[in-house]
Design an enzyme around this catalytic site. Structure first.
Site, PDB file in Angstrom:
ATOM      1  N   GLU A 122       0.859  -1.191   0.000  1.00 59.74           N
ATOM      2  CA  GLU A 122       0.000   0.000   0.000  1.00 59.74           C
ATOM      3  C   GLU A 122       0.897   1.243   0.000  1.00 59.74           C
ATOM      4  O   GLU A 122       1.812   1.352   0.798  1.00 59.74           O
ATOM      5  CB  GLU A 122      -0.909  -0.021   1.229  1.00 59.74           C
ATOM      6  CG  GLU A 122      -1.639   1.280   1.517  1.00 59.74           C
ATOM      7  CD  GLU A 122      -2.488   1.792   0.358  1.00 59.74           C
ATOM      8  OE1 GLU A 122      -3.218   1.007  -0.255  1.00 59.74           O
ATOM      9  OE2 GLU A 122      -2.364   3.007   0.055  1.00 59.74           O
ATOM     10  N   THR A 134     -10.145   5.782  -2.444  1.00 65.80           N
ATOM     11  CA  THR A 134     -11.554   5.779  -2.848  1.00 65.80           C
ATOM     12  C   THR A 134     -12.441   5.108  -1.801  1.00 65.80           C
ATOM     13  O   THR A 134     -13.578   5.521  -1.576  1.00 65.80           O
ATOM     14  CB  THR A 134     -11.678   5.060  -4.204  1.00 65.80           C
ATOM     15  OG1 THR A 134     -10.832   5.734  -5.145  1.00 65.80           O
ATOM     16  CG2 THR A 134     -13.101   5.084  -4.719  1.00 65.80           C
ATOM     17  N   HIS A 154     -25.104  -1.591  -2.285  1.00 65.94           N
ATOM     18  CA  HIS A 154     -26.266  -1.543  -3.174  1.00 65.94           C
ATOM     19  C   HIS A 154     -26.932  -2.910  -3.305  1.00 65.94           C
ATOM     20  O   HIS A 154     -26.268  -3.950  -3.227  1.00 65.94           O
ATOM     21  CB  HIS A 154     -25.836  -1.064  -4.557  1.00 65.94           C
ATOM     22  CG  HIS A 154     -25.327   0.354  -4.565  1.00 65.94           C
ATOM     23  ND1 HIS A 154     -26.175   1.432  -4.489  1.00 65.94           N
ATOM     24  CD2 HIS A 154     -24.067   0.858  -4.601  1.00 65.94           C
ATOM     25  CE1 HIS A 154     -25.446   2.546  -4.499  1.00 65.94           C
ATOM     26  NE2 HIS A 154     -24.168   2.221  -4.563  1.00 65.94           N
ATOM     27  N   SER A 214     -18.599   2.548  -8.778  1.00 59.97           N
ATOM     28  CA  SER A 214     -19.798   2.025  -8.124  1.00 59.97           C
ATOM     29  C   SER A 214     -20.399   0.945  -9.023  1.00 59.97           C
ATOM     30  O   SER A 214     -20.408   1.122 -10.242  1.00 59.97           O
ATOM     31  CB  SER A 214     -20.805   3.149  -7.919  1.00 59.97           C
ATOM     32  OG  SER A 214     -21.982   2.645  -7.366  1.00 59.97           O
ATOM     33  N   CYS A 257     -18.070  14.593  21.569  1.00 64.31           N
ATOM     34  CA  CYS A 257     -19.220  14.551  20.655  1.00 64.31           C
ATOM     35  C   CYS A 257     -19.679  13.111  20.430  1.00 64.31           C
ATOM     36  O   CYS A 257     -20.862  12.827  20.361  1.00 64.31           O
ATOM     37  CB  CYS A 257     -18.865  15.173  19.309  1.00 64.31           C
ATOM     38  SG  CYS A 257     -18.374  16.896  19.402  1.00 64.31           S
TER      39      CYS A 257
END
Lengths: 418, 480
Positions: free
Chosen positions: B31, B40, B49, B336, B400
């Site tokens: 990497e 990405t 999906h 995608s 938070c």
């Protein structure tokens, strides 16, 4: 069972604790997230604190130190390095720390004194790369004043809030080059004295009606584009200036920190983003009071402490059974120009001699008059001012005898006069 | 000598590493960045999906449907935030109506389960915040949301735990093919291996060219997003799409697994590394989203970001042995639904190796599970018990998101420890909330300095070169 649990050990928490103890309460607890008391004051090493309250010019840590000294030989209990996770029914406060683990603490009354947080790059959606080197001014201040690091060498500051102005001076004194302070509005959001002492004295240009429209740099900031904006805050094409810098500091507003309040179903004011409060600083939940920047963003720590004193005294009265309950609630409204008031409601018949009303405006008013009118348009009270500006909190004191004359709600407005 | 060299530790490379780590093979995962899932994979819509969108018969269709089923099992097994919240594709006019019905049919043809056509009343009953202009919608019940970076991290972490060697900060500079092996040269060393799986995402075409001839070209496409505060996180409960057009699936509005609301993306040609946002791009996203969910309060925005899709010059995924170089397998052009398809694509690479005659002997002790503590999700008693054992869980660092020091210390002990403030964020969620690290980044930096024995000037925001602190203040180094 505590009399009062105070959430937050900054100026609001400390001053309210002192008020509770002065009123004779025995079991008062401050829960503080950090490893020491003082809150954000500890990183505010500049002077200008205490002028109103102590009649001397102190730094932030000295200002906090004054209160800590006053509380030294009292029965005040303090839990440091402790986080409040939630406020549950019957004034139970759930806390966590490394020593006692997870605990549920009960109290007769609670004071919210959590302060505020800074608005971020996301809140104003500045386009550009995601390079390192974009800091909120307060974060940069902590790195510098607590940890001893410079976050950058060539700096552009977006927003002219007080922390940004203070950091412009601070970074300059540390040897950085502050190239510009850029403000979207046609006026500064900071105190006039800070514009003078932090920008003008160091020849740092202030660009009003400008904003950052692009941030460049792959891994670390390498430059920003600054554009002029029109009356609708839209960038004007052709007005772009490029600054070669490694750091962007953001001083683009503060937001009261009310996640705990929200989860506890305390009513918030969408304008202040803090709890709606009565004149005694009680929130919509009985026995829960609030003060300081958690209610509305103050200009001075002195004013925070004064408000906190009121909250502490009211909490003590509540614990002592001197409840401020009233059937008649008077609402405080505003006209355009005035962005909010604190309090938003008054327990009308119970006001003693007078009541304070704090507010801010969203434009610069010259020679003007502040009007308090009732529902029938009758002027209840009026106050002359040479100028009213967004950077300063405005305060009026409305006498009880005047309130007595009002029909229904009252409205605060500001009008320029010849 | 490695049996397999995987290039790229995004979701695809991490999936390949995970599946190969089951077998007695010597595998290295290279990497270029200082962390996995840092390209990405970390910057997209974070949707698994259902599979109704890709055209029948394409690799995209096949691997989307299989990949999304695998994702569900993997996320459960490896403790990755995943929620099957379902998706809707909205139609606003006659043209859309045809598209919605076509997608329904396509979904059936692709083997997608849980599809339904909804009328206006049904849509608004499920999602009252959707524009009342809506006429029809496709409901896809199997559509899911996921934490994409934790998904890749969990796969890579499991792979490393099972023996895969991960070499971060190793950018491939040259590939030399000898008779039987490859010599892969990075800026840090030389790796020799029998097979290469190219999962280099935006750089996959360059890797292919280093080894042989140019066979395809990556044509990066940038998408910009808004990420909104949790106050907006319940604006809708499904992922809300508009009808797809030629350029993509259009602007979506979706809850995230972390409780926020995500709005985006647009699609525009870009450079590989250009993840900057633009005023025009963001304005487009904001305006387009109003068509489906008109009342999103953008004042609650906490972060903008852009991701770059690794589109290629081919319309489908590239999933094949290189035509010019034997023993190099390309998984490229993974746009995608790449996040959804990843595990299925990885299995295809495993099949290819098998076909090449690589003996795949299953390991005797394959560790196929992963757990991590999420303090804020524990009950009061569990919190108490945990702090008793490990006091650091009693110190909240990120207020938070209620992330404790214990969780950060745990991340630092894992097989792939974080090396930056954002590395901690991706592992523990510290700094992901409404103040965006305003309070906790300095505290996280402090922990990194202490635990990794770093000087403050070496603290990174994210990638190499993203140093947070540039110098000491006057006298500031006296206490170092």
């Amino acid at each position: 069972m505590y009399d009062v649990i105070i959430i937050g050990g900054g100026p609001a928490g400390l001053a309210s604790a002192k008020a509770c103890l002065d009123k004779g309460l025995e079991k008062v607890l401050i829960v503080e997230r950090d490893k020491e008391l003082g809150g954000i004051l500890n990183q505010c090493i500049h002077n200008g604190f205490g002028l109103h309250l102590f009649k001397e010019e102190l730094t932030g840590p000295e200002f906090a130190g004054k209160f800590i000294d006053l509380l030294k030989d009292t029965k005040l209990e303090v839990m440091l390095d402790t986080m409040v996770l939630s406020i549950e029914d019957d004034h139970t406060v759930h806390v966590v720390n490394t020593v006692n683990g997870y605990q549920c603490l009960k109290a007769k009354s609670i004071i919210l004194a959590m302060g505020c947080r800074e608005r971020t790059r996301g809140a104003i959606a500045i386009p550009g790369t995601r390079a390192a080197g974009v800091f909120t001014a307060g974060t940069a201040q902590r790195y510098m004043n607590i940890d001893g690091y410079m976050v950058g060498k060539r700096v552009v500051i977006l927003g002219s809030g007080d922390i940004g102005l203070i950091m412009a001076r601070r970074m300059t004194l540390e040897g950085a080059k502050v190239l510009a302070c850029v403000e979207l509005n046609p006026y500064s959001g900071g105190l006039a004295r800070n514009i003078k002492q932090c920008l003008e004295d160091f020849n740092i240009p202030l660009y009003l009606s400008h904003t950052i429209t692009d941030i460049r740099g792959e891994t670390r900031v390498e430059g920003v584009t600054v554009s002029a904006v029109d009356d609708h805050f839209q960038p004007i094409p052709g007005s772009e200036m490029y600054f070669d810098c490694d750091t962007v500091l953001l001083s683009v507003g503060l937001i009261p920190e009310n996640e705990l309040s929200k989860a506890a179903d305390i009513k918030l004011d969408p304008r202040t983003k803090g709890p709606v409060v009565y004149e005694n600083m009680e929130t919509s939940q009985k026995g829960i009071f609030a003060c300081g920047n958690v209610v509305h963003v103050h200009d001075l720590a002195d004013n925070v402490a004064l408000e906190a004193k009121k909250a502490g005294e009211s909490a003590a009265d509540y614990v002592n059974g001197l409840s401020n309950e009233s059937e008649t609630i008077m609402e405080v409204k505003t006209l355009p120009g005035v962005t909010y008031t604190v309090p938003q409601h008054i327990h009308f018949p119970l006001v003693k001699k007078s009541t304070d009303i704090f507010f801010r405006v969203n434009k610069i008013f010259g020679n003007s008059v502040i009007l308090v009118t009732d529902e029938e348009g009758q002027i209840i009270s009026q106050f002359k001012r040479q100028y009213v500006v967004p950077g300063s909190m405005e305060k009026i004191i409305v006498p009880k005898v005047m309130l007595d004359k009002a029909k229904g709600s009252i409205t605060v407005s500001v009008k320029e006069v010849e | 000598m490695y049996d397999v060299i995987i290039i790229g530790a995004g979701i695809v490379g991490s999936s390949v590493a995970y599946y190969l780590s089951r077998y007695d093979l010597k595998v290295v995962l290279l990497e270029k960045d200082n962390d996995v899932s840092n390209g990405t994979t970390k910057a997209n819509s974070a949707i698994i999906h259902a599979g109704y969108d890709p055209e029948e018969g394409t690799l995209m269709a096949k691997h989307n449907v299989r990949g999304s089923r695998l994702a569900k099992q993997l996320c459960e097994k490896l403790d990755v935030p995943y929620k099957q919240c379902g998706a809707m594709v909205l139609g606003f006019d006659e043209e859309d109506e045809k598209t919605v019905r076509m997608l329904y049919q396509r979904g059936l043809n692709n083997g997608v389960e849980g599809l339904e056509i909804l009328n206006k009343e049904q849509i608004l009953e499920k999602e009252p915040q959707i524009s009342s202009e809506v006429r029809i919608a496709l409901l896809a019940k199997t559509s899911a949301i996921v934490s994409p970076w934790e998904y890749a991290l969990a796969l890579a972490e499991t792979a490393v735990r099972n023996g895969v060697e991960l070499k971060l900060n190793n950018e491939v500079k040259a590939i030399k093919k000898t008779d039987e092996t490859f010599l892969v040269t990075t800026d840090k060393g030389i790796y020799e291996g029998k097979y290469i799986i190219n999962c280099a995402g935006l750089y996959a075409d360059r890797i292919q060219e280093m080894a042989g001839e140019k066979e395809f070209e990556i044509r990066p496409s940038r998408g910009q997003y808004y990420l909104l505060d949790k106050a907006e996180g319940k604006r809708c409960t499904h992922t809300i799409f508009q009808c797809p057009s030629k350029v993509g699936k259009g602007v979506l509005v979706s809850p995230t697994v972390h409780g926020n609301l995500i709005v985006g993306p647009n699609a525009e040609e870009s450079e590989n590394d250009d993840t900057s946002t633009t005023m025009g791009g963001l304005a487009f996203v904001k305006a387009a989203s109003r068509k489906s969910v008109p009342n999103v309060d953008f004042r609650e925005n906490i972060r903008n970001f852009a991701g770059v899709r690794a589109r290629s010059d081919r319309s489908d995924f590239i999933l094949e042995e290189s035509r010019s170089v034997k023993n190099l397998f390309n998984i490229a052009g993974i746009k995608s639904p790449g996040l959804s398809a990843a595990p299925s694509l990885a299995l295809e690479a495993v099949e290819w190796l098998k076909g090449k005659g690589v003996v795949l002997t299953e390991k005797e002790h394959f560790i196929d599970e992963r757990k991590r503590v999420r303090f804020k999700e524990l009950s009061g008693e569990e919190k108490q018990e945990l702090i008793r054992k490990e006091p650091a869980y009693g110190r909240v660092i990120c207020r938070c998101e209620t992330i404790t020091e214990g969780e950060i210390l745990d991340a630092l002990k894992r097989p792939i420890p974080p090396v930056s403030i954002d590395g901690v964020k991706r592992r523990c969620n510290a700094g992901m909330g409404r103040c965006q690290g305003g309070f906790c980044s300095e505290r996280v930096a402090d922990i990194l300095m202490r635990e990794l024995h770093l000087n403050g000037l070496n603290i990174l925001q994210d990638k190499e070169g993203s140093n947070v602190l540039l110098d000491y203040s006057k006298g500031g180094n006296s206490n170092v």
